[in-house]
Design an enzyme around this catalytic site. Structure first.
Site, PDB file in Angstrom:
ATOM      1  N   ASN A 212       0.982  -1.265   0.178  1.00 62.85           N
ATOM      2  CA  ASN A 212      -0.012  -0.518  -0.128  1.00 62.85           C
ATOM      3  C   ASN A 212       0.057   1.751   0.110  1.00 62.85           C
ATOM      4  O   ASN A 212       2.000   1.162  -0.551  1.00 62.85           O
ATOM      5  CB  ASN A 212      -1.160   0.083   1.407  1.00 62.85           C
ATOM      6  N   PRO A 307      -3.299 -11.513  10.440  1.00 62.91           N
ATOM      7  CA  PRO A 307      -2.910 -11.579  11.827  1.00 62.91           C
ATOM      8  C   PRO A 307      -3.425 -10.162  11.701  1.00 62.91           C
ATOM      9  O   PRO A 307      -2.400  -8.902  11.711  1.00 62.91           O
ATOM     10  CB  PRO A 307      -1.783 -12.360  12.063  1.00 62.91           C
ATOM     11  N   LYS A 345     -11.024  -3.450  18.035  1.00 62.51           N
ATOM     12  CA  LYS A 345      -9.630  -4.124  18.193  1.00 62.51           C
ATOM     13  C   LYS A 345      -8.902  -3.764  20.149  1.00 62.51           C
ATOM     14  O   LYS A 345      -8.401  -4.827  20.607  1.00 62.51           O
ATOM     15  CB  LYS A 345      -9.029  -3.487  17.807  1.00 62.51           C
TER      16      LYS A 345
HETATM   17  N1  CTP Z   1      -3.812  -3.357  12.033  1.00 60.64           N
HETATM   18  C1  CTP Z   1      -2.810  -3.830  12.138  1.00 60.64           C
HETATM   19  N2  CTP Z   1      -2.670  -5.680  12.074  1.00 60.64           N
HETATM   20  C2  CTP Z   1      -3.169  -5.627  11.049  1.00 60.64           C
HETATM   21  C3  CTP Z   1      -4.642  -4.315  10.609  1.00 60.64           C
HETATM   22  C4  CTP Z   1      -4.430  -2.951  10.740  1.00 60.64           C
HETATM   23  O1  CTP Z   1      -2.233  -4.256  13.487  1.00 60.64           O
HETATM   24  N3  CTP Z   1      -2.831  -7.081  10.300  1.00 60.64           N
HETATM   25  C5  CTP Z   1      -3.521  -2.021  12.630  1.00 60.64           C
HETATM   26  C6  CTP Z   1      -2.596  -0.502  11.584  1.00 60.64           C
HETATM   27  O2  CTP Z   1      -1.789  -0.854  12.798  1.00 60.64           O
HETATM   28  C7  CTP Z   1      -4.045   0.566  12.542  1.00 60.64           C
HETATM   29  C8  CTP Z   1      -5.288  -0.251  12.852  1.00 60.64           C
HETATM   30  O3  CTP Z   1      -5.142  -1.808  13.108  1.00 60.64           O
HETATM   31  O4  CTP Z   1      -2.765   0.329  13.998  1.00 60.64           O
HETATM   32  C9  CTP Z   1      -6.243  -0.185  11.964  1.00 60.64           C
HETATM   33  O5  CTP Z   1      -5.537  -0.364  10.587  1.00 60.64           O
HETATM   34  P1  CTP Z   1      -6.852   0.276   9.636  1.00 60.64           P
HETATM   35  O6  CTP Z   1      -5.840  -0.135   8.168  1.00 60.64           O
HETATM   36  O7  CTP Z   1      -7.035   1.475   9.206  1.00 60.64           O
HETATM   37  O8  CTP Z   1      -7.372  -0.770   9.262  1.00 60.64           O
HETATM   38  P2  CTP Z   1      -8.283  -1.929   9.513  1.00 60.64           P
HETATM   39  O9  CTP Z   1      -8.120  -2.678  10.890  1.00 60.64           O
HETATM   40  O10 CTP Z   1      -6.738  -3.005   8.427  1.00 60.64           O
HETATM   41  O11 CTP Z   1      -9.237  -2.256   8.704  1.00 60.64           O
HETATM   42  P3  CTP Z   1      -9.806  -1.863   7.052  1.00 60.64           P
HETATM   43  O12 CTP Z   1      -8.893  -2.114   5.916  1.00 60.64           O
HETATM   44  O13 CTP Z   1     -11.349  -2.856   7.255  1.00 60.64           O
HETATM   45  O14 CTP Z   1     -10.388  -0.364   7.337  1.00 60.64           O
END
Ligand code: CTP
Length: 404
Positions: A212, A307, A345
């Site tokens: 990304n 994860p 979370k």
């Molecule tokens: N995060 C994480 N591990 C993952 C995915 C996300 O630790 N596998 C953490 C990111 O570092 C951030 C938070 O979760 O602090 C939210 O990440 P975000 O990308 O906004 O959301 P997602 O959980 O990936 O959900 P979505 O993509 O559906 O919005």
């Protein structure tokens, strides 16, 4: 950090003086009061009337104005400030500061002050790189004058190079950092912090990957700010071009699974900030050898969910850090999604940022965030990523002091 701070802003005669009205606006937005002295040269670029209107204070210009002297002597003017900011600072005013000259109100105030001084130099690249200016700069630094910028870029004179006054938000960030260091110095000494940053790369085969647009700027800045406050910081980062901040222990990883392992190894810790843009999916059974094209037949990629590191670190248990902070990168319904993410979370705080196209958050230098906590939502003004990091580190420090 800038709330109730009194800033004496000296505007000397450079083209960057046109940015001063925006600077005043940004400082006042953050609760600072600004009083201006403008030199004769400065008044050629920005009118004293506009400075007075924006600062809401009289603007001081003359050393020998009876009115100024009776209402506010130059000594009082320079002492009734928390900091004197010279922006823009021309080569001329820097030289006068070094020589201790006092031939106008600005230089007299600078000589008479017992307050900290910060300069934001602005000049032509040849003037900036001239040995005279560079040696003046060194002398000012040795005298503990704070320096912000200059940056590189197109200069008003048509040349390109160093000499552009620092961006307004960077000047605001430097002031914030200055007061923060003074007031919270060492606030995180003895505290262990874990920060995740950057993107992850999920291999498809040995030459291709899914990733990304995360630059790692925000996460790295947070690690730097926590370390500046004395924390022992472990930074677990995916591939970025950001330099490793001073005093931070870094672990380089590529995939989400590796990031998870590195985070687990870094436990126990007191605070975690998950700023990484972890790829949500990995390729199931990534190929050991390069996938070849085969006559227009598309390869099928089977994805598997990575994860969730933030959710895993937030799980209740003896290893749970005292303060777990996540980010929410959203393009729609920012606050609603951020609140839902915090609940799902089970982390303590969420820094919510809008990453829609046009906001420039991904890869850019500034960020507009909301801090979502159990107490509610705080809206923060647009700040440089460095300033967001400093503010977050100061909040973490205050929280830890309260719960010690
Ligand atoms: N995060 C994480 N591990 C993952 C995915 C996300 O630790 N596998 C953490 C990111 O570092 C951030 C938070 O979760 O602090 C939210 O990440 P975000 O990308 O906004 O959301 P997602 O959980 O990936 O959900 P979505 O993509 O559906 O919005």
């Amino acid at each position: 950090m800038l709330e109730k701070k009194r800033i004496l802003l000296i505007v000397s005669g450079g083209i960057a003086a046109v940015k001063v009205p925006d600077l005043i606006r940004r400082l006042r937005e953050r609760g600072a009061s600004v009083r201006c002295i403008v030199t004769k040269g400065g008044a050629q670029f920005v009118t004293p009337l506009s400075l007075a209107a924006l600062s809401g204070e009289p603007v001081y210009q003359d050393l020998f104005s009876l009115k100024d002297e009776s209402e506010m002597g130059h000594i009082r003017l320079s002492r009734e400030a928390d900091i004197i900011l010279v922006a823009p600072a021309t080569a001329d005013i820097m030289a006068k500061m070094v020589a201790g000259m006092a031939d106008d109100l600005a230089t007299t105030a600078l000589l008479a002050t017992d307050k900290p001084v910060m300069i934001a130099p602005s000049m032509n690249v040849m003037m900036w790189t001239h040995p005279a200016t560079q040696s003046n700069l060194q002398i000012l630094k040795d005298r503990r004058v704070e320096v912000v910028g200059p940056g590189a870029g197109d200069l008003a004179c048509g040349e390109v190079g160093d000499g552009r006054m620092a961006e307004v938000l960077d000047i605001v960030g430097a002031l914030t950092q200055f007061f923060q260091k003074r007031e919270h110095k060492g606030g995180l000494v003895g505290v262990r912090a874990l920060v995740t940053s950057g993107p992850t790369h999920e291999p498809i085969d040995p030459v291709r990957y899914i990733s990304n647009r995360s630059s790692g700027k925000q996460g790295h800045a947070i690690a730097a700010s926590l370390a500046e406050l004395g924390a022992h910081v472990t930074l677990v980062t995916g591939p970025t071009h950001e330099p490793v901040p001073n005093g931070v222990q870094v672990v380089h990883i590529e995939t989400a699974a590796q990031m998870m392992n590195a985070c687990r190894t870094a436990l126990p810790t007191d605070v975690v900030v998950c700023a990484a843009a972890v790829a949500d999916w990995a390729v199931d059974g990534a190929n050991g050898s390069k996938i070849k094209k085969s006559g227009g037949k598309m390869p099928a990629l089977k994805l598997t969910e990575n994860p969730d590191i933030l959710a895993s670190l937030s799980q209740p248990g003896p290893q749970r850090p005292g303060l777990v902070i996540g980010f929410a990168a959203e393009t729609d319904n920012l606050l609603e999604n951020a609140r839902a993410k915090r609940a799902a979370k089970k982390c303590d705080w969420i820094v919510a940022n809008d990453v829609s196209i046009g906001t420039g958050t991904f890869g850019g230098d500034s960020n507009t965030v909301h801090l979502v906590t159990a107490e509610g939502v705080e809206e923060w003004p647009t700040l440089s990523k460095r300033a967001v990091a400093e503010r977050l580190a100061a909040r973490i420090s205050a929280h830890i002091q309260r719960h010690r």
